[in-house]
Scaffold this motif. Structure first.
Motif, PDB file in Angstrom:
ATOM      1  N   MET A 186       0.847  -1.196   0.000  1.00 14.07           N
ATOM      2  CA  MET A 186       0.000   0.000   0.000  1.00 14.07           C
ATOM      3  C   MET A 186       0.886   1.251   0.000  1.00 14.07           C
ATOM      4  O   MET A 186       2.003   1.229   0.497  1.00 14.07           O
ATOM      5  N   GLN A 187       0.307   2.285  -0.487  1.00 15.89           N
ATOM      6  CA  GLN A 187       1.001   3.547  -0.659  1.00 15.89           C
ATOM      7  C   GLN A 187       1.331   4.221   0.683  1.00 15.89           C
ATOM      8  O   GLN A 187       0.567   4.122   1.643  1.00 15.89           O
ATOM      9  N   THR A 188       2.463   4.919   0.731  1.00  9.46           N
ATOM     10  CA  THR A 188       2.833   5.703   1.902  1.00  9.46           C
ATOM     11  C   THR A 188       1.911   6.924   1.973  1.00  9.46           C
ATOM     12  O   THR A 188       1.677   7.594   0.963  1.00  9.46           O
ATOM     13  N   LEU A 189       1.378   7.189   3.166  1.00 12.14           N
ATOM     14  CA  LEU A 189       0.435   8.293   3.344  1.00 12.14           C
ATOM     15  C   LEU A 189       1.079   9.425   4.141  1.00 12.14           C
ATOM     16  O   LEU A 189       2.119   9.251   4.770  1.00 12.14           O
ATOM     17  N   ASN A 190       0.422  10.552   4.139  1.00 17.04           N
ATOM     18  CA  ASN A 190       0.889  11.735   4.859  1.00 17.04           C
ATOM     19  C   ASN A 190       0.387  11.697   6.310  1.00 17.04           C
ATOM     20  O   ASN A 190      -0.369  12.555   6.753  1.00 17.04           O
ATOM     21  N   PHE A 191       0.761  10.641   7.000  1.00 18.91           N
ATOM     22  CA  PHE A 191       0.483  10.437   8.420  1.00 18.91           C
ATOM     23  C   PHE A 191       1.781   9.931   9.038  1.00 18.91           C
ATOM     24  O   PHE A 191       2.648   9.422   8.316  1.00 18.91           O
ATOM     25  N   PRO A 192       1.927  10.003  10.358  1.00 20.02           N
ATOM     26  CA  PRO A 192       3.079   9.344  10.980  1.00 20.02           C
ATOM     27  C   PRO A 192       3.064   7.847  10.652  1.00 20.02           C
ATOM     28  O   PRO A 192       2.032   7.296  10.287  1.00 20.02           O
ATOM     29  N   LYS A 193       4.203   7.209  10.792  1.00 24.23           N
ATOM     30  CA  LYS A 193       4.290   5.753  10.547  1.00 24.23           C
ATOM     31  C   LYS A 193       3.643   5.004  11.709  1.00 24.23           C
ATOM     32  O   LYS A 193       3.933   5.279  12.863  1.00 24.23           O
ATOM     33  N   TYR A 194       2.742   4.097  11.399  1.00 28.26           N
ATOM     34  CA  TYR A 194       2.068   3.275  12.404  1.00 28.26           C
ATOM     35  C   TYR A 194       2.287   1.812  12.069  1.00 28.26           C
ATOM     36  O   TYR A 194       2.498   1.457  10.906  1.00 28.26           O
ATOM     37  N   SER A 195       2.193   0.958  13.081  1.00 28.61           N
ATOM     38  CA  SER A 195       2.267  -0.480  12.810  1.00 28.61           C
ATOM     39  C   SER A 195       0.858  -1.058  12.865  1.00 28.61           C
ATOM     40  O   SER A 195       0.045  -0.674  13.709  1.00 28.61           O
ATOM     41  N   PHE A 196       0.595  -1.962  11.946  1.00 28.86           N
ATOM     42  CA  PHE A 196      -0.718  -2.565  11.806  1.00 28.86           C
ATOM     43  C   PHE A 196      -0.592  -4.080  11.820  1.00 28.86           C
ATOM     44  O   PHE A 196       0.473  -4.622  11.542  1.00 28.86           O
ATOM     45  N   ARG A 197      -1.694  -4.747  12.113  1.00 26.34           N
ATOM     46  CA  ARG A 197      -1.763  -6.205  12.011  1.00 26.34           C
ATOM     47  C   ARG A 197      -2.459  -6.560  10.699  1.00 26.34           C
ATOM     48  O   ARG A 197      -3.535  -6.019  10.404  1.00 26.34           O
ATOM     49  N   PHE A 198      -1.838  -7.466   9.965  1.00 23.27           N
ATOM     50  CA  PHE A 198      -2.381  -7.883   8.681  1.00 23.27           C
ATOM     51  C   PHE A 198      -2.650  -9.382   8.692  1.00 23.27           C
ATOM     52  O   PHE A 198      -2.055 -10.121   9.475  1.00 23.27           O
ATOM     53  N   LYS A 199      -3.525  -9.794   7.791  1.00 23.27           N
ATOM     54  CA  LYS A 199      -3.831 -11.213   7.627  1.00 23.27           C
ATOM     55  C   LYS A 199      -4.132 -11.430   6.147  1.00 23.27           C
ATOM     56  O   LYS A 199      -4.796 -10.592   5.525  1.00 23.27           O
ATOM     57  N   ASN A 200      -3.645 -12.526   5.615  1.00 23.46           N
ATOM     58  CA  ASN A 200      -3.923 -12.849   4.220  1.00 23.46           C
ATOM     59  C   ASN A 200      -4.774 -14.105   4.178  1.00 23.46           C
ATOM     60  O   ASN A 200      -4.365 -15.142   4.679  1.00 23.46           O
ATOM     61  N   LYS A 201      -5.966 -13.978   3.624  1.00 26.06           N
ATOM     62  CA  LYS A 201      -6.880 -15.119   3.554  1.00 26.06           C
ATOM     63  C   LYS A 201      -7.487 -15.159   2.155  1.00 26.06           C
ATOM     64  O   LYS A 201      -8.051 -14.161   1.698  1.00 26.06           O
ATOM     65  N   GLU A 202      -7.363 -16.290   1.508  1.00 24.89           N
ATOM     66  CA  GLU A 202      -7.894 -16.466   0.149  1.00 24.89           C
ATOM     67  C   GLU A 202      -7.427 -15.353  -0.787  1.00 24.89           C
ATOM     68  O   GLU A 202      -8.211 -14.784  -1.538  1.00 24.89           O
ATOM     69  N   ASN A 203      -6.130 -15.046  -0.692  1.00 23.54           N
ATOM     70  CA  ASN A 203      -5.509 -13.999  -1.517  1.00 23.54           C
ATOM     71  C   ASN A 203      -6.108 -12.607  -1.313  1.00 23.54           C
ATOM     72  O   ASN A 203      -6.026 -11.762  -2.196  1.00 23.54           O
ATOM     73  N   LYS A 204      -6.736 -12.405  -0.152  1.00 24.89           N
ATOM     74  CA  LYS A 204      -7.233 -11.066   0.194  1.00 24.89           C
ATOM     75  C   LYS A 204      -6.513 -10.618   1.453  1.00 24.89           C
ATOM     76  O   LYS A 204      -6.585 -11.272   2.493  1.00 24.89           O
ATOM     77  N   LEU A 205      -5.833  -9.495   1.338  1.00 25.19           N
ATOM     78  CA  LEU A 205      -5.123  -8.936   2.481  1.00 25.19           C
ATOM     79  C   LEU A 205      -6.113  -8.161   3.342  1.00 25.19           C
ATOM     80  O   LEU A 205      -6.904  -7.367   2.827  1.00 25.19           O
ATOM     81  N   SER A 206      -6.080  -8.426   4.644  1.00 24.13           N
ATOM     82  CA  SER A 206      -6.955  -7.722   5.583  1.00 24.13           C
ATOM     83  C   SER A 206      -6.099  -7.011   6.618  1.00 24.13           C
ATOM     84  O   SER A 206      -4.969  -7.398   6.889  1.00 24.13           O
ATOM     85  N   ILE A 207      -6.667  -5.968   7.199  1.00 21.97           N
ATOM     86  CA  ILE A 207      -6.013  -5.180   8.237  1.00 21.97           C
ATOM     87  C   ILE A 207      -6.910  -5.210   9.475  1.00 21.97           C
ATOM     88  O   ILE A 207      -8.143  -5.203   9.344  1.00 21.97           O
ATOM     89  N   PHE A 208      -6.299  -5.275  10.643  1.00 25.27           N
ATOM     90  CA  PHE A 208      -7.100  -5.330  11.869  1.00 25.27           C
ATOM     91  C   PHE A 208      -7.564  -3.936  12.252  1.00 25.27           C
ATOM     92  O   PHE A 208      -6.770  -3.007  12.364  1.00 25.27           O
ATOM     93  N   ASP A 209      -8.867  -3.804  12.433  1.00 27.18           N
ATOM     94  CA  ASP A 209      -9.467  -2.548  12.874  1.00 27.18           C
ATOM     95  C   ASP A 209      -9.649  -2.629  14.382  1.00 27.18           C
ATOM     96  O   ASP A 209     -10.465  -3.412  14.871  1.00 27.18           O
TER      97      ASP A 209
END
Length: 148
Positions: free
Chosen positions: A1-24
């Protein structure tokens, strides 16, 4: 994903059935990572980590009805009394923020009556304070930090 104009944050990701998900962290679940969701997750962490808004006052992706049409807002921050402090409208980074975007969040605000509005595509952020008496908004350099 593209770098955004926000501070750098760490996220949790999961890949299921070739779909990348992010934890909300607000909804407490993984959601499919689309460009707008990438912006929304950065914005939520910005509100929590930079502006000190409590997670308990933040709501993400809820339905509201405007003129008998069902709409979904991106992020709402409540005041401790239950009134709405801030509405955030998130767009994908490829979407240009224009008058239509402000009109959309202003329509939502007719129903929600937030004091502040934020519109972002992750690259450009715009902040407004409502002037209910004169039915318009005033642009700000930033939204205020949370004050309990």
């Amino acid at each position: 994903m593209q770098t955004l104009n926000f501070p750098k944050y760490s996220f949790r990701f999961k890949n299921k059935e070739n779909k990348l998900s992010i934890f909300d962290d607000i909804r407490k679940k993984f959601v499919v990572l689309q460009p707008e969701e990438w912006v929304r997750q950065h914005c939520v962490l910005y509100l929590i980590q930079e502006k000190n808004y409590p997670k308990s006052l933040i709501n993400v992706e809820k339905e509201l009805t405007i003129n008998n049409l069902k709409k979904r807002y991106d992020v709402v921050v409540f005041n401790s009394d239950g009134s709405i402090h801030l509405i955030v409208e998130c767009k994908a980074p490829t979407i240009t923020i224009n008058q239509d975007t402000f009109d959309q969040v202003a329509r939502y605000n007719l129903e929600l009556n937030a004091t502040y509005l934020m519109v972002t595509n992750g690259l450009n952020h715009y902040y407004c304070q409502m002037d209910f008496e004169n039915e318009r908004y005033q642009f700000l350099k930033d939204i205020p930090d949370y004050k309990s």
